[in-house]
Design a protein around this motif. Structure first.
Motif, PDB file in Angstrom:
ATOM      1  N   MET A   1       0.756  -1.078   0.067  1.00 52.82           N
ATOM      2  CA  MET A   1      -0.072  -0.057   0.169  1.00 52.82           C
ATOM      3  C   MET A   1       0.825   1.312   0.012  1.00 52.82           C
ATOM      4  O   MET A   1       1.791   1.123   0.512  1.00 52.82           O
TER       5      MET A   1
ATOM      6  N   ARG B   1       1.896   3.984   1.686  1.00 47.64           N
ATOM      7  CA  ARG B   1       1.864   4.858   3.083  1.00 47.64           C
ATOM      8  C   ARG B   1       2.103   6.206   3.107  1.00 47.64           C
ATOM      9  O   ARG B   1       3.231   6.192   2.219  1.00 47.64           O
TER      10      ARG B   1
ATOM     11  N   THR C   1      -0.579  -2.284   6.082  1.00 49.52           N
ATOM     12  CA  THR C   1      -1.729  -1.636   6.726  1.00 49.52           C
ATOM     13  C   THR C   1      -2.831  -2.512   7.059  1.00 49.52           C
ATOM     14  O   THR C   1      -2.916  -3.707   6.187  1.00 49.52           O
ATOM     15  N   THR C   2      -3.511  -2.355   7.781  1.00 48.86           N
ATOM     16  CA  THR C   2      -4.837  -3.178   8.061  1.00 48.86           C
ATOM     17  C   THR C   2      -6.087  -2.424   7.322  1.00 48.86           C
ATOM     18  O   THR C   2      -6.326  -1.277   8.098  1.00 48.86           O
ATOM     19  N   LEU C   3      -6.948  -3.058   6.539  1.00 47.61           N
ATOM     20  CA  LEU C   3      -8.400  -2.336   6.507  1.00 47.61           C
ATOM     21  C   LEU C   3      -9.354  -3.091   7.289  1.00 47.61           C
ATOM     22  O   LEU C   3      -9.396  -4.480   7.241  1.00 47.61           O
TER      23      LEU C   3
ATOM     24  N   TRP D   1     -14.523   1.006   4.781  1.00 54.20           N
ATOM     25  CA  TRP D   1     -13.309   0.306   5.187  1.00 54.20           C
ATOM     26  C   TRP D   1     -12.373   1.288   5.663  1.00 54.20           C
ATOM     27  O   TRP D   1     -12.440   2.282   5.181  1.00 54.20           O
TER      28      TRP D   1
ATOM     29  N   SER E   1      -8.676   2.387   7.135  1.00 58.63           N
ATOM     30  CA  SER E   1      -7.170   1.907   7.283  1.00 58.63           C
ATOM     31  C   SER E   1      -6.574   2.273   8.750  1.00 58.63           C
ATOM     32  O   SER E   1      -6.581   3.664   9.071  1.00 58.63           O
ATOM     33  N   THR E   2      -5.786   1.234   9.188  1.00 61.65           N
ATOM     34  CA  THR E   2      -5.246   1.541  10.438  1.00 61.65           C
ATOM     35  C   THR E   2      -3.884   2.572  10.337  1.00 61.65           C
ATOM     36  O   THR E   2      -3.315   3.053  11.260  1.00 61.65           O
TER      37      THR E   2
ATOM     38  N   GLN F   1      -6.606   8.148   2.351  1.00 62.94           N
ATOM     39  CA  GLN F   1      -7.085   8.056   3.716  1.00 62.94           C
ATOM     40  C   GLN F   1      -5.840   8.452   4.645  1.00 62.94           C
ATOM     41  O   GLN F   1      -5.495   7.400   5.144  1.00 62.94           O
TER      42      GLN F   1
ATOM     43  N   GLN G   1      -8.004   7.751  10.429  1.00 65.80           N
ATOM     44  CA  GLN G   1      -8.921   6.821  10.690  1.00 65.80           C
ATOM     45  C   GLN G   1     -10.259   7.270  10.667  1.00 65.80           C
ATOM     46  O   GLN G   1     -11.304   6.610  11.016  1.00 65.80           O
TER      47      GLN G   1
ATOM     48  N   ILE H   1     -10.201   2.464  -2.554  1.00 70.89           N
ATOM     49  CA  ILE H   1      -8.935   2.499  -1.885  1.00 70.89           C
ATOM     50  C   ILE H   1      -8.118   2.013  -2.919  1.00 70.89           C
ATOM     51  O   ILE H   1      -6.825   2.452  -2.959  1.00 70.89           O
TER      52      ILE H   1
ATOM     53  N   ASN I   1      -4.190   2.930  -4.336  1.00 75.30           N
ATOM     54  CA  ASN I   1      -3.055   1.779  -3.960  1.00 75.30           C
ATOM     55  C   ASN I   1      -3.179   0.760  -4.693  1.00 75.30           C
ATOM     56  O   ASN I   1      -3.479  -0.362  -4.186  1.00 75.30           O
TER      57      ASN I   1
END
Length: 275
Positions: A141, A143, A152-154, A180, A182-183, A189, A192, A201, A205
Motif C-alpha cells: 500500500m 503509506r 496496513t490493516t483495512l 473500510w 485503514s489503520t 485515507q 482513521q 482504496i 493503492n
C-alpha cells in the motif's frame, strides 16, 4: 477509543508469511472446487469446518497483543447458527482486550478482492454497540510515511456500515462495497476518520495485496468489554464454518457402537463444512 486494528512490524509479517507455506494437502471430502487459490490451501478452494483439532492454518498471528478466540457450542440467539457453534470473541478480562483470528490469503491482489463479485462475508453476533470486525492485512500500500513494505490493516466494522441488532446472528455480505478504515495513513485515507470502498482504496493503492484475512474484536485501550461471536466467514472461493469439534459420542447400547458423522459433526457423507 482506539480503532480495532493492530499494526505489526515488517519482520513479524515476514515470519507469518513464512509459516503459511507449510500447508498440508487436505483430506478427501474437505476440498471444494480448485482454481483461483484466493486465500485457499495450496491454490485450492476450500469449504470446511474449522475446529480446535483442525484449524486449517487459522491462528492469532500476534499473540503478544491479542488473545485467540475459543470454540464454543452456540450461543443460541435469534437469527440462527450455521452449525453447532462459533468462535467466542468475547473481550471480558484484561488479558482479552483484543481477540483475533486470521488465515493466510496467498498474497491475493487487492485488485481482485475489490471486485464487487468477490465474495466477502461473515456471520457474527454481539450484545453491545460494537461487533467483530472483518479485517484484511496488506502489503504494497502507498503509506504516507513511505514505509517500504506498505503494510496496513483495512477493517470493516458493523457499526460503520448500518449497524446490527444486538443478541442476533447477523450475516453481512458484499463487504467490498462498504466502508473500510485503514489503520495506517495511506493514499486517499490520511487518518482513521476516512472510510471508503475497496474499489476507491484500490484506485490510490494499485499495488496492494492481501497477506491475511480474518476477524478482530476489542480495543487496545480496553474500552470494549462485551460478549461477541463469529460463526462463518467467506473470502473469495473459500468458506469457513467455526465449530467446537465433534459432539460427544452417544452411549453404547446393546453392544453396538453409535454411528459417527451424525448431523452437526461435519463428517456426514464424507463432507466437511456443510451447514
Amino acid at each position: 477509543m482506539n480503532i480495532r486494528g493492530i499494526g505489526m512490524t515488517a519482520a513479524a509479517f515476514v515470519a507469518v508469511a513464512g509459516a503459511a507455506i507449510g500447508f498440508v494437502a487436505p483430506a478427501a471430502g474437505q476440498v471444494g472446487s480448485s482454481g483461483s487459490g484466493e486465500g485457499g490451501v495450496g491454490g485450492i478452494c476450500v469449504q470446511a469446518e474449522v475446529t480446535p483439532q483442525l484449524t486449517w492454518n487459522w491462528s492469532t498471528p500476534d499473540p503478544a497483543d491479542a488473545a485467540t478466540p475459543g470454540f464454543v457450542v452456540g450461543p443460541e440467539l435469534s437469527g440462527g447458527l450455521s452449525g453447532r457453534g462459533s468462535l467466542d470473541m468475547t473481550t471480558a478480562t484484561p488479558d482479552r482486550e483484543v481477540v483475533d483470528y486470521f488465515h493466510p490469503a496467498d498474497n491475493t491482489p487487492l485488485a481482485r478482492v475489490a471486485e464487487a463479485q468477490f465474495p466477502l462475508s461473515y456471520k457474527f453476533a454481539g450484545d453491545g454497540s460494537f461487533g467483530p470486525t472483518y479485517q484484511l492485512r496488506l502489503f504494497g500500500m502507498n503509506r504516507l510515511d513511505n514505509q517500504a513494505d506498505g503494510f496496513t490493516t483495512l477493517l470493516w466494522a458493523p457499526e460503520k456500515n448500518g449497524g446490527f441488532a444486538a443478541n442476533t446472528w447477523t450475516e453481512k455480505t458484499g463487504l467490498s462495497t462498504g466502508n473500510w478504515i485503514s489503520t495506517a495513513a495511506i493514499n486517499g485515507q490520511p487518518d482513521q476518520t476516512v472510510s471508503r470502498s475497496l474499489a476507491a482504496i484500490l484506485a490510490d493503492n494499485p499495488s496492494g495485496y492481501v497477506i491475511e484475512y480474518g476477524v478482530l474484536f476489542g480495543s487496545s485501550d480496553g474500552g470494549i468489554i462485551q460478549p461477541a461471536w463469529v460463526d462463518t466467514l467467506e473470502f473469495g472461493c473459500n468458506g469457513w464454518n467455526f465449530e467446537p469439534g465433534l459432539p460427544p459420542l452417544p452411549p453404547l447400547s446393546g453392544g453396538s457402537v453409535g454411528s459417527v458423522g451424525s448431523a452437526g459433526s461435519g463428517l456426514s457423507g464424507g463432507s466437511v463444512g456443510s451447514s
